[in-house]
Design an enzyme around this catalytic site. Structure first.
Site, mmCIF file in Angstrom:
data_model
loop_
_atom_site.group_PDB
_atom_site.id
_atom_site.type_symbol
_atom_site.label_atom_id
_atom_site.label_comp_id
_atom_site.label_asym_id
_atom_site.label_seq_id
_atom_site.Cartn_x
_atom_site.Cartn_y
_atom_site.Cartn_z
ATOM 1 N N HIS A 25 0.844 -1.210 0.000
ATOM 2 C CA HIS A 25 0.000 0.000 0.000
ATOM 3 C C HIS A 25 0.877 1.257 0.000
ATOM 4 O O HIS A 25 0.612 2.214 -0.733
ATOM 5 C CB HIS A 25 -0.874 0.051 1.262
ATOM 6 C CG HIS A 25 -1.915 -1.015 1.365
ATOM 7 N ND1 HIS A 25 -2.030 -1.838 2.462
ATOM 8 C CD2 HIS A 25 -2.908 -1.392 0.519
ATOM 9 C CE1 HIS A 25 -3.040 -2.664 2.294
ATOM 10 N NE2 HIS A 25 -3.584 -2.425 1.114
ATOM 11 N N ARG B 273 -1.752 -5.883 -8.317
ATOM 12 C CA ARG B 273 -0.620 -6.769 -8.041
ATOM 13 C C ARG B 273 -0.448 -7.818 -9.127
ATOM 14 O O ARG B 273 0.643 -8.140 -9.545
ATOM 15 C CB ARG B 273 -0.806 -7.488 -6.704
ATOM 16 C CG ARG B 273 -0.600 -6.614 -5.502
ATOM 17 C CD ARG B 273 -1.158 -7.246 -4.277
ATOM 18 N NE ARG B 273 -2.580 -7.515 -4.441
ATOM 19 C CZ ARG B 273 -3.374 -7.955 -3.486
ATOM 20 N NH1 ARG B 273 -2.896 -8.212 -2.300
ATOM 21 N NH2 ARG B 273 -4.656 -8.158 -3.718
ATOM 22 N N LYS C 297 -18.284 -5.558 7.855
ATOM 23 C CA LYS C 297 -17.053 -6.368 7.825
ATOM 24 C C LYS C 297 -16.519 -6.506 9.246
ATOM 25 O O LYS C 297 -16.796 -5.675 10.105
ATOM 26 C CB LYS C 297 -16.003 -5.688 6.942
ATOM 27 C CG LYS C 297 -16.197 -5.943 5.465
ATOM 28 C CD LYS C 297 -14.897 -5.679 4.721
ATOM 29 C CE LYS C 297 -15.012 -6.009 3.246
ATOM 30 N NZ LYS C 297 -13.766 -5.706 2.524
ATOM 31 N N SER D 176 -2.832 -7.800 2.931
ATOM 32 C CA SER D 176 -3.087 -7.619 4.367
ATOM 33 C C SER D 176 -3.498 -8.944 4.985
ATOM 34 O O SER D 176 -3.094 -9.271 6.111
ATOM 35 C CB SER D 176 -4.190 -6.588 4.589
ATOM 36 O OG SER D 176 -3.784 -5.337 4.132
HETATM 37 O O1 PNS Z 1 -8.760 -2.689 0.204
HETATM 38 P P1 PNS Z 1 -10.031 -3.131 -0.441
HETATM 39 O O2 PNS Z 1 -10.872 -3.925 0.535
HETATM 40 O O3 PNS Z 1 -9.826 -3.854 -1.737
HETATM 41 O O4 PNS Z 1 -10.859 -1.779 -0.762
HETATM 42 C C1 PNS Z 1 -12.138 -1.835 -1.320
HETATM 43 C C2 PNS Z 1 -12.785 -0.447 -1.355
HETATM 44 C C3 PNS Z 1 -12.827 0.164 0.037
HETATM 45 C C4 PNS Z 1 -11.969 0.480 -2.261
HETATM 46 C C5 PNS Z 1 -14.212 -0.616 -1.934
HETATM 47 O O5 PNS Z 1 -14.864 -1.626 -1.240
HETATM 48 C C6 PNS Z 1 -15.058 0.646 -1.873
HETATM 49 O O6 PNS Z 1 -14.767 1.609 -2.540
HETATM 50 N N1 PNS Z 1 -16.100 0.624 -1.041
HETATM 51 C C7 PNS Z 1 -16.994 1.747 -0.843
HETATM 52 C C8 PNS Z 1 -18.382 1.454 -1.409
HETATM 53 C C9 PNS Z 1 -18.433 1.785 -2.897
HETATM 54 O O7 PNS Z 1 -18.168 2.882 -3.310
HETATM 55 N N2 PNS Z 1 -18.809 0.776 -3.725
HETATM 56 C C10 PNS Z 1 -18.912 0.965 -5.151
HETATM 57 C C11 PNS Z 1 -17.666 0.456 -5.856
HETATM 58 S S1 PNS Z 1 -17.691 -1.311 -5.882
#
Ligand code: PNS
Length: 164
Positions: free
Chosen positions: A17, A90, A41, A128
């Protein structure tokens, strides 16, 4: 001023990150590192802890602001005046998930662009969840995370093992 958002779970932040956040700082004037606070979560670290660890790990990056957000990332990006959502890729396995998110976000708001960066090969294996698994089993994760995170993981798992 070009503003970007680096959103994620960051449970916890890894060197992978940090690689992406650092490189985003070369492209944008301000970078908001945004921790999703999703009550559904069950993260290892609370949103407050994740933000604190990010603040410590990015303290040397003047243009970075770390905070939590709830709801849609495009709405958060709009509130912060961001033109881009930065995500690291990645491997091919990330692509489908990221494509889905980027397409949904584009549909929701065409003014916020998703920018992908290839994670440096050094960290291409890192996640993570893998870090948490290795740490929970007593393995050495100090090469994969900043020192504050290594310390926080040790505390979490020492505490957990004394509770067993
Ligand atoms: O580190 P991650 O878990 O891959 O991050 C995921 C994240 C937080 C970027 C994604 O879940 C997110 O943007 N969530 C907020 C809800 C949202 O906007 N959803 C629409 C896009 S799928």
């Amino acid at each position: 001023m070009k503003i970007a958002v680096c959103p994620g779970s960051f449970d916890p932040v890894t060197n992978g990150h940090l690689d992406i956040i650092t490189r985003a700082c070369d492209l944008f004037d301000r970078v908001y590192v945004a921790v999703l606070n999703n009550p559904e979560k069950k993260p290892l670290f609370t949103a407050e802890e994740r933000v604190e660890l990010l603040k410590e790990a990015t303290a040397h990056l003047d243009i970075v602001v770390c905070e939590q957000f709830e709801g849609l990332v495009v709405e958060y990006a709009k509130r912060r005046g961001a033109v881009a959502i930065v995500r690291g890729l990645r491997a091919v396995t990330d692509f489908e998930y990221e494509l889905k998110m980027a397409s949904m976000n584009h549909h929701l708001d065409k003014d916020v662009e998703t920018v992908f960066m290839m994670t440096s090969t050094e960290w291409s294996f890192l996640s993570s969840s893998a870090v948490k698994e290795v740490a929970s089993l007593g393995g050495d994760i100090s090469a994969w995370v900043p020192p504050c995170v290594a310390e926080a993981l040790t505390k979490k798992f020492v505490h957990a093992s004394t509770e067993l």
